[in-house]
Design an enzyme around this catalytic site. Structure first.
Site, PDB file in Angstrom:
ATOM      1  N   PHE A 148       8.018 -22.860   5.034  1.00  0.00           N
ATOM      2  CA  PHE A 148       9.747 -23.183   4.984  1.00  0.00           C
ATOM      3  C   PHE A 148       9.927 -24.131   6.055  1.00  0.00           C
ATOM      4  CE2 PHE A 148       8.895 -19.172   2.808  1.00  0.00           C
ATOM      5  CZ  PHE A 148       9.570 -19.270   1.714  1.00  0.00           C
ATOM      6  N   ILE A 247      27.603 -26.223   6.600  1.00  0.00           N
ATOM      7  CA  ILE A 247      26.982 -27.418   6.097  1.00  0.00           C
ATOM      8  C   ILE A 247      27.878 -28.767   5.952  1.00  0.00           C
ATOM      9  CG2 ILE A 247      27.427 -26.685   3.781  1.00  0.00           C
ATOM     10  CD1 ILE A 247      24.669 -27.679   3.079  1.00  0.00           C
ATOM     11  N   CYS A 257      10.517 -32.712  -0.358  1.00  0.00           N
ATOM     12  CA  CYS A 257      10.391 -31.385  -0.904  1.00  0.00           C
ATOM     13  C   CYS A 257      11.518 -31.119  -2.143  1.00  0.00           C
ATOM     14  CB  CYS A 257      10.713 -30.362   0.245  1.00  0.00           C
ATOM     15  SG  CYS A 257       9.136 -30.167   1.174  1.00  0.00           S
ATOM     16  N   ARG A 325      10.545 -41.078   2.251  1.00  0.00           N
ATOM     17  CA  ARG A 325      10.385 -40.532   0.697  1.00  0.00           C
ATOM     18  C   ARG A 325      11.587 -39.978   0.231  1.00  0.00           C
ATOM     19  NH1 ARG A 325       5.239 -36.679   1.139  1.00  0.00           N
ATOM     20  NH2 ARG A 325       6.050 -36.354   3.264  1.00  0.00           N
TER      21      ARG A 325
END
Length: 453
Positions: A148, A247, A257, A325
């Protein structure tokens, strides 16, 4: 303990250096000789704050070494930790070819009394299949131990995890003790469960985090239309213990991921005949959000982007890494070039990687100021300190009108930008001056950890 880590990508290098730092004797193995040669010199392929120092420590002490698979011989040790990649295939299914190659290599060494610890993210049910196929007949135990780690904070996350998840079948419980011995220097709660549940937890965790990001981005879109401030909304949500830490909205998730794990989970659900509408919506919202910078630029320059000088600030998918990525910046720049814009780009760590991927006409700059020189518009896509803390007063003087700044991470203060003469736009902020202060009037125990979407 003697530990072999198979796969020297970002996860594998962090694991190898961290385990060596804990006092174990660690060998990092990979099929890529060029990558191994770099690691022997203490140079990882991806930037991760503090990682080079950890590598230097381990190499200097002599309890960390790196070998390609042809060089390796002898005993794997008490643990063979698999940390290879599981990218998405064209259909969305997790590509397990690297994991299978690692297991076949392990099998070729005829290990005995070894715990095979799977750190790679593999679909639920994979571990049981590996144990019955690739590891059948060996004197080993298979353990699922999902990671994680966040790129840019991987070392801190390794040393201070929220939990350590260990999945093992009843006949492999001795391996649970081996894993706990491996993590003896780390204080964290353990969740010990079966292999498939541990695998599922990893996917569920990433899917939930991705859903939070898409949720706040949809709320930001509505805030703009009704004249509300997403800053106030996100702060208010975070003050409720039920809704988790704060957030911020942005231009969507990227990296190695979330995108591929959402695809793999959707593929698995479809294969099992389970309808998962929410996952599809999460991915759809994210795809739309990634194109928000382009939509804003088109709107601001209704005559077209051909010939418009645009500076793109930030290329990595997040601060603290050189990883491009699934980075939104890559999609934006390719679209801008197609529409005829004159593009300059800057990232403190990712320029080298991006240069290999982006069109040759893109000008790579050594500073935010250089990328902004002569630009009519700037798109802030990665909230690096070097970008947020740049000399914005000076930048205002070297840009051309209209001095448009699209802040894709809400990292800048709108009032300050307006005072400096910028035509500023954020995400979910609109042009309202009713912006919540991030630090004023907050309770003393307000959570300080922030997630950027």
């Amino acid at each position: 303990m003697r530990i072999t880590v198979v796969g020297m990508g970002h996860l594998g290098v962090v694991a190898a250096s961290a385990l060596a730092r804990a006092g174990h004797h660690v060998t990092g193995v990979d099929v890529d000789r060029f990558r191994i040669e770099g690691l022997k010199q203490g140079k990882p392929a991806l930037h991760e704050p503090g990682l080079e120092a950890w590598l230097e420590e381990g190499l200097g002490r002599g309890n960390l070494c790196f070998l390609d698979t042809e060089e390796f011989s002898g005993n794997l040790g008490e643990v063979a930790l698999v940390a290879t990649g599981t990218p998405a295939s064209e259909g969305g299914e997790a590509d397990l070819s690297q994991v299978l190659s690692a297991l076949h290599w392990i099998r070729s060494l005829q290990p005995g009394n070894t715990a095979i610890v799977m750190k790679s993210t593999v679909p639920p049910g994979s571990g049981s299949a590996f144990a019955q196929r690739e590891l059948r007949g060996l004197d080993v135990a298979y353990v699922s131990n999902p990671e994680f780690l966040r790129e840019g904070r991987a070392l801190q996350d390794w040393m201070h995890p929220d939990r350590i998840v260990v999945g093992a079948d009843r006949c492999s419980q001795w391996a649970v003790a081996v894993v706990k011995k491996m993590y003896a220097t780390i204080e964290a709660p353990y969740l010990v469960t079966d292999v498939t549940s541990a695998e599922m937890l990893k996917y569920a965790s990433n899917a939930f985090l991705a859903a939070r990001i898409s949720f706040i981005n949809e709320m930001a879109a509505l805030c703009e239309e009704v004249g509300a401030s997403i800053d106030a909304v996100s702060l208010g949500l975070a003050m409720d213990a039920r809704t988790g830490q704060q957030i911020h909205p942005g231009i969507g998730y990227g990296g190695s991921c979330f995108p591929k794990d959402i695809l793999a989970l959707q593929y698995l659900a479809h294969a099992k005949g389970v309808q998962m509408d929410l996952l599809g919506s999460v991915a759809s919202v994210n795809a739309r959000q990634r194109m928000l910078p382009l939509a804003r630029l088109r709107s601001r320059f209704p005559g077209g982007l051909a010939g418009v000088r645009v500076g793109v600030l930030g290329l990595a998918f997040k601060p603290g890494t050189s990883d491009i990525r699934e980075a939104p910046a890559v999609d934006l720049i390719e679209a801008l070039v197609q529409e005829g814009a004159d593009v300059a780009a800057f990232d403190p760590q990712a320029n080298h990687a991006a240069r290999k991927k982006l069109p040759a006409c893109v000008a790579f700059s050594g500073s935010p100021e250089s990328a902004a020189t002569g630009a009519q518009a700037l798109a802030l896509l990665t909230e690096w300190d070097e970008i947020v803390g740049a000399d914005w007063a000076g930048i205002a003087g070297i840009m051309r009108t209209p001095r448009y700044v699209f802040d894709g991470r809400n990292a800048l203060e709108p009032e300050v930008m307006a005072e400096l003469g910028f035509d500023y736009a954020g995400v979910g902020r609109g042009r309202s001056d009713r912006l919540a202060k991030r630090t004023a009037d907050l309770p003393g125990q307000f959570p300080t950890q922030l997630q950027s979407a």
